[in-house]
Motif scaffolding. Structure first.
Motif, short mmCIF file in Angstrom:
data_model
loop_
_atom_site.label_atom_id
_atom_site.label_comp_id
_atom_site.label_asym_id
_atom_site.label_seq_id
_atom_site.Cartn_x
_atom_site.Cartn_y
_atom_site.Cartn_z
N ARG A 107 0.48 -1.05 -0.11
CA ARG A 107 -0.19 -0.25 0.08
C ARG A 107 0.95 1.91 0.05
O ARG A 107 0.33 2.01 -0.48
CB ARG A 107 -0.70 0.18 0.93
N HIS A 108 1.64 1.48 0.82
CA HIS A 108 2.86 2.53 0.92
C HIS A 108 4.01 2.28 0.25
O HIS A 108 4.91 3.49 0.22
CB HIS A 108 2.92 2.60 2.73
N GLY A 109 4.48 1.41 -0.36
CA GLY A 109 6.11 1.01 -1.32
C GLY A 109 7.36 1.75 0.01
O GLY A 109 7.10 2.03 1.01
N LYS A 110 7.45 2.78 -1.35
CA LYS A 110 9.06 2.85 -0.92
C LYS A 110 9.13 3.95 0.11
O LYS A 110 9.51 3.66 1.02
CB LYS A 110 9.48 3.78 -2.18
N ALA A 111 7.85 4.52 1.01
CA ALA A 111 7.10 5.92 1.53
C ALA A 111 8.07 4.71 3.65
O ALA A 111 8.04 5.38 3.90
CB ALA A 111 6.32 6.42 1.83
N SER A 112 7.03 3.68 3.22
CA SER A 112 6.62 3.09 4.37
C SER A 112 8.23 2.54 4.92
O SER A 112 8.55 2.44 6.21
CB SER A 112 6.73 1.65 4.17
N VAL A 113 9.33 2.40 3.57
CA VAL A 113 10.79 1.68 3.77
C VAL A 113 11.21 3.74 4.84
O VAL A 113 11.67 3.43 5.93
CB VAL A 113 11.90 1.82 2.87
N LEU A 114 11.37 4.66 4.27
CA LEU A 114 11.83 6.00 5.12
C LEU A 114 10.47 6.12 6.09
O LEU A 114 11.77 5.80 7.28
CB LEU A 114 11.30 6.91 3.27
N VAL A 115 9.34 5.89 6.13
CA VAL A 115 9.16 6.41 7.52
C VAL A 115 9.78 5.47 8.18
O VAL A 115 10.05 5.36 9.39
CB VAL A 115 7.93 6.64 7.45
N SER A 127 12.73 -3.95 6.29
CA SER A 127 13.46 -4.26 5.57
C SER A 127 13.22 -5.43 5.11
O SER A 127 13.36 -6.14 3.90
CB SER A 127 14.86 -4.30 6.17
N VAL A 128 12.43 -6.28 5.61
CA VAL A 128 11.87 -8.11 5.74
C VAL A 128 10.85 -7.42 4.00
O VAL A 128 10.83 -8.44 2.82
CB VAL A 128 11.29 -8.58 7.02
N PRO A 129 9.68 -6.83 4.03
CA PRO A 129 9.05 -6.61 3.29
C PRO A 129 9.82 -6.41 2.30
O PRO A 129 9.58 -6.47 1.06
CB PRO A 129 7.82 -5.99 3.97
N ALA A 130 10.36 -5.08 2.68
CA ALA A 130 11.43 -4.28 1.38
C ALA A 130 11.63 -5.18 0.02
O ALA A 130 11.55 -5.56 -0.85
CB ALA A 130 12.39 -3.67 1.64
N GLY A 131 12.86 -6.30 0.98
CA GLY A 131 13.24 -7.38 0.63
C GLY A 131 12.21 -8.87 0.04
O GLY A 131 12.17 -9.13 -1.82
N VAL A 132 10.92 -8.89 0.37
CA VAL A 132 9.42 -9.88 0.44
C VAL A 132 9.44 -9.28 -1.98
O VAL A 132 9.26 -10.19 -2.37
CB VAL A 132 9.20 -10.04 0.85
N SER A 139 16.78 1.65 -4.33
CA SER A 139 15.92 2.39 -4.12
C SER A 139 15.88 2.73 -2.59
O SER A 139 15.82 2.91 -1.59
CB SER A 139 15.04 1.79 -4.92
N PHE A 140 15.88 0.60 -2.29
CA PHE A 140 15.83 0.63 -0.90
C PHE A 140 16.67 1.16 -0.22
O PHE A 140 16.04 2.00 1.06
CB PHE A 140 16.23 -0.93 -0.50
N LEU A 141 18.43 0.95 -0.69
CA LEU A 141 19.34 1.79 -0.06
C LEU A 141 19.21 3.53 0.62
O LEU A 141 19.16 3.70 0.68
CB LEU A 141 20.36 1.65 -0.20
N LEU A 142 18.75 4.00 -0.66
CA LEU A 142 18.16 5.61 -0.87
C LEU A 142 17.10 5.93 0.49
O LEU A 142 17.50 6.75 0.75
CB LEU A 142 18.16 5.70 -1.99
N PHE A 143 16.13 4.99 -0.03
CA PHE A 143 14.65 5.82 0.81
C PHE A 143 15.55 5.33 2.33
O PHE A 143 14.90 6.06 3.24
CB PHE A 143 13.77 4.63 0.38
N SER A 144 15.50 4.05 2.61
CA SER A 144 16.66 3.78 4.14
C SER A 144 18.04 5.03 4.26
O SER A 144 18.02 5.29 5.88
CB SER A 144 17.56 2.23 4.00
N ALA A 145 18.20 5.06 3.91
CA ALA A 145 19.37 6.22 4.00
C ALA A 145 18.41 7.26 4.67
O ALA A 145 19.77 7.69 5.30
CB ALA A 145 20.40 6.12 2.72
#
Length: 200
Positions: A107-115, A127-132, A139-145
């Motif tokens: 539902r929230h995609g990349k924003a959910s990683v950042l938030v 991190s787990v659902p992002a990998g799944v 993109s994962f590293l960018l938003f996580s960073a």
């Protein structure tokens, strides 16, 4: 606990901060809420530069997200569900929890990683659902960073801005952080003891 964290930082400098934050993300025996404010305070003593403190904490934390990301990516949704089904009692996670996390990520995609990187306990698990979901590693590293930088900077600057006032409150930091650790362990034991199996 505070003495251990401080000795690691004093002996290893920014590398020690990064190492502590890496471990905190993989397995959280020492919360970042203790590590980064203390590191920020030490920067006021001239031991380290506040910029290096923030960068070290961010990099260590970011690297710590990768094992969980690759676990989710390697196992996939059904693999993580099977892991939860077999070892859910010790992970305190059911297959339904996995489904819920995946749905929220969809539902929230990349924003959910950042938030998610700004929310205690969720910071690692996101991190787990992002990998799944096979979110591209870039993109994962960018938003996580971005989320990680905001989190570590806020904590480090809090300790830095406290400056000398930290001397007044540091006598309370160790017993409070120890109490938090005891509470977390107690909650984990409680969740293991009251775990209800879900193989749906």
């Amino acid at each position: 606990m505070e003495d251990f964290v401080q000795s690691m930082m004093e002996r290893l400098g920014p590398f020690g901060i990064g190492l502590l934050m890496f471990v905190e993300n993989v397995f959280a025996p020492i919360p970042s809420e203790l590590i980064m404010p203390l590191a920020g305070y030490l920067a006021t003593q001239g031991d380290m530069n506040i910029v290096w403190v923030i960068l070290a904490g961010t990099v260590g934390s970011l690297i710590g997200t990768l094992p969980w990301y690759y676990l989710g990516r390697r196992l996939g949704h059904e693999g993580v569900r099977r892991l939860a089904s077999r070892h859910g009692r010790w992970l305190t996670m059911t297959p339904s929890d996995v489904d819920g996390a995946s749905e929220r990520f969809k539902r929230h995609g990349k924003a959910s990683v950042l938030v998610g990187r700004l929310i205690p306990t969720v910071r690692t698990l996101i991190s787990v659902p992002a990998g799944v979901a096979n979110m591209p590693i870039g993109s994962f590293l960018l938003f996580s960073a971005v989320g990680t930088l905001l989190w570590t900077a806020a904590l480090a600057l809090a300790g830095f801005l406290l400056g000398q006032a930290y001397d007044v409150i540091e006598r309370y930091v160790d017993p409070i952080s120890t109490a938090v650790l005891v509470i977390l362990v107690a909650l984990y034991i409680y969740r293991v003891a009251t775990y209800k199996e879900d193989r749906a």
